[in-house]
Design a protein around this motif. Sequence first.
Motif, PDB file in Angstrom:
ATOM      1  N   GLY A 346      20.692   0.285  11.977  1.00  0.00           N
ATOM      2  CA  GLY A 346      21.038   1.669  11.706  1.00  0.00           C
ATOM      3  C   GLY A 346      19.894   2.610  11.463  1.00  0.00           C
ATOM      4  O   GLY A 346      20.112   3.777  11.088  1.00  0.00           O
ATOM      5  N   ASN A 347      18.649   2.177  11.676  1.00  0.00           N
ATOM      6  CA  ASN A 347      17.489   3.053  11.519  1.00  0.00           C
ATOM      7  C   ASN A 347      17.199   3.780  12.825  1.00  0.00           C
ATOM      8  O   ASN A 347      17.315   3.201  13.914  1.00  0.00           O
ATOM      9  CB  ASN A 347      16.256   2.244  11.103  1.00  0.00           C
ATOM     10  CG  ASN A 347      16.447   1.569   9.760  1.00  0.00           C
ATOM     11  OD1 ASN A 347      16.953   2.172   8.814  1.00  0.00           O
ATOM     12  ND2 ASN A 347      16.039   0.302   9.666  1.00  0.00           N
ATOM     13  N   ASP A 348      16.785   5.048  12.729  1.00  0.00           N
ATOM     14  CA  ASP A 348      16.408   5.787  13.930  1.00  0.00           C
ATOM     15  C   ASP A 348      15.232   5.100  14.608  1.00  0.00           C
ATOM     16  O   ASP A 348      14.261   4.693  13.945  1.00  0.00           O
ATOM     17  CB  ASP A 348      16.007   7.219  13.565  1.00  0.00           C
ATOM     18  CG  ASP A 348      17.184   8.048  13.056  1.00  0.00           C
ATOM     19  OD1 ASP A 348      18.327   7.712  13.402  1.00  0.00           O
ATOM     20  OD2 ASP A 348      16.946   9.024  12.319  1.00  0.00           O
ATOM     21  N   VAL A 349      15.319   4.973  15.934  1.00  0.00           N
ATOM     22  CA  VAL A 349      14.255   4.276  16.650  1.00  0.00           C
ATOM     23  C   VAL A 349      13.045   5.185  16.807  1.00  0.00           C
ATOM     24  O   VAL A 349      13.148   6.421  16.787  1.00  0.00           O
ATOM     25  CB  VAL A 349      14.733   3.799  18.038  1.00  0.00           C
ATOM     26  CG1 VAL A 349      15.897   2.837  17.913  1.00  0.00           C
ATOM     27  CG2 VAL A 349      15.095   4.981  18.929  1.00  0.00           C
ATOM     28  N   ALA A 350      11.884   4.575  16.978  1.00  0.00           N
ATOM     29  CA  ALA A 350      10.651   5.319  17.212  1.00  0.00           C
ATOM     30  C   ALA A 350      10.615   5.801  18.659  1.00  0.00           C
ATOM     31  O   ALA A 350      11.331   5.301  19.528  1.00  0.00           O
ATOM     32  CB  ALA A 350       9.443   4.423  16.918  1.00  0.00           C
ATOM     33  N   ASN A 351       9.763   6.785  18.917  1.00  0.00           N
ATOM     34  CA  ASN A 351       9.590   7.280  20.281  1.00  0.00           C
ATOM     35  C   ASN A 351       9.198   6.139  21.216  1.00  0.00           C
ATOM     36  O   ASN A 351       8.366   5.292  20.875  1.00  0.00           O
ATOM     37  CB  ASN A 351       8.508   8.358  20.321  1.00  0.00           C
ATOM     38  CG  ASN A 351       8.931   9.627  19.608  1.00  0.00           C
ATOM     39  OD1 ASN A 351      10.122   9.892  19.460  1.00  0.00           O
ATOM     40  ND2 ASN A 351       7.973  10.419  19.151  1.00  0.00           N
TER      41      ASN A 351
END
Length: 505
Positions: A346-351
Amino acid sequence: MPTIPSTLRATARRVPETVAIKFGDYSCTYAELDAEVDRTAHALSDLGLCRGDRFALMATNSDRYVVAFYAALRVGAVVVPVNPGSAAPELQYLLSDSGAKILAYDLAVAGTVDAARSGFPESLGDIVALTEGSDDLALTSLAAKSATGEFEDVPTEEDNSLILYTSGTTGKPKGALFDHHRTIWVAVGCALNTGQKVGDRFLHVAPLYHAAELCIMLVPGTMVGATHVIMAAFDPVPVLDCLESEQITMMFGVPTMFQFLLRVGLLDRDLTSLRTAMFGAAPMPASAVVALTEALPNVDLMQLCGQTEGGPGGIYASVDQVRARPDASGRQATMFAEVRVVDPVGNDVANGEVGEMLLRGEGVMKGYWNKPEETAATIRDGWLHTGDLTKVDADGYMTLVDRLKDLIITGGRNVYSVEVESVIAAHPDVVDVAVIAKPHELYGESIVAVITLRDGGSMTLAQLQEFCSDKLSHYKIPHDMVLGAIPRNPSGKILKHKVRSGLLV
């Protein structure tokens, strides 16, 4: 907030003499359309259709489709659009699953209706044809004999409006349930996103039963007072004729439609009236997007990428963004929506990383009809888990790379089928392509490309691998190739489960 049928009433009062519908030689104003919807609502009410009942509508594009759609909603019923290409068992399933009280159909699908009758559920009451010409009651005849005068809109914004069945690319379809509040928010957002306005002339050639054509073209177009020019089916040359002769200003189409238009002389036509063209419902190869932007330099070409469950809604790319990044799926969320791309915890992914796209907003479905467990698994903490694996670039562009269920893992490395398909689709001899996995005793899964060649085209596996060698990492290059037709649903999405079952037989 207004309801779907109340927006028709408001438009009829605001611009009564504006042409609402053109279908072949038939046309009517908004005042005439609203009156015909009233008569048909009286007829449906006389049949016993009530608030909350399900009204299945199985028909090709026509003026009668629009009338039946708004009339059922005016009565307070929940409309269940049915793909007119459905086979008899599929129709039986949808009627049973939705608990439809009335089935309305057009004569083009009478054969399927007759073939399915013996398996209709007991919950189904009346079966009516939209027009005369069958042994069933005709809705036009019933409306002509019904009461005149306004039929007061029954629903409120909290009442259910639509059950939109998903495309069923992985199995049996599920019904995404919406109320009027959600559908109106989607319509308002689309009107604002795409600049829809009174005086516009919309071409309806994508099927009206489909969530995109219904909710981002018909409903908002009626709300603003656009003229709906309706074609029964897609045929590229007549579509180009219509774009010219009817001075169309806006249209929506699936990618294959635009690709066919390019092949039959799009460049030779006078399309100066066309202001906005939207494509979506399935991926379009970047090479095709580039060709389309070059063919339509003065048209606002917009990409819409979303899900039925989202309203439909998701992300989009404006004309400038489409031209800058034809390979991307979108740059920002549609209006009144939020988007995140997250990892498995559920963590936003990195670029540069890949995660699952989540959606939240006013237009997201209430849930799956009569499927609480599937609803709970899909909508968690207010976010719709789309199952779309998405890569986020440093500049914010998002690209769908696969469905979670279609991810290929070969030798411990992830391969996204959409990426491989986009490369192969650029080959001049390839008309269509689907990339799937096949079990492999050493690598877990191997990569198989199923390819449809153009007439006169040829390709060997070695030639395919050579073509891909400088465009893909070596582990992403197909290990096997099969020549044949690619099964797609009417939205243009590849039916991967059918491709796999055909390959493994």
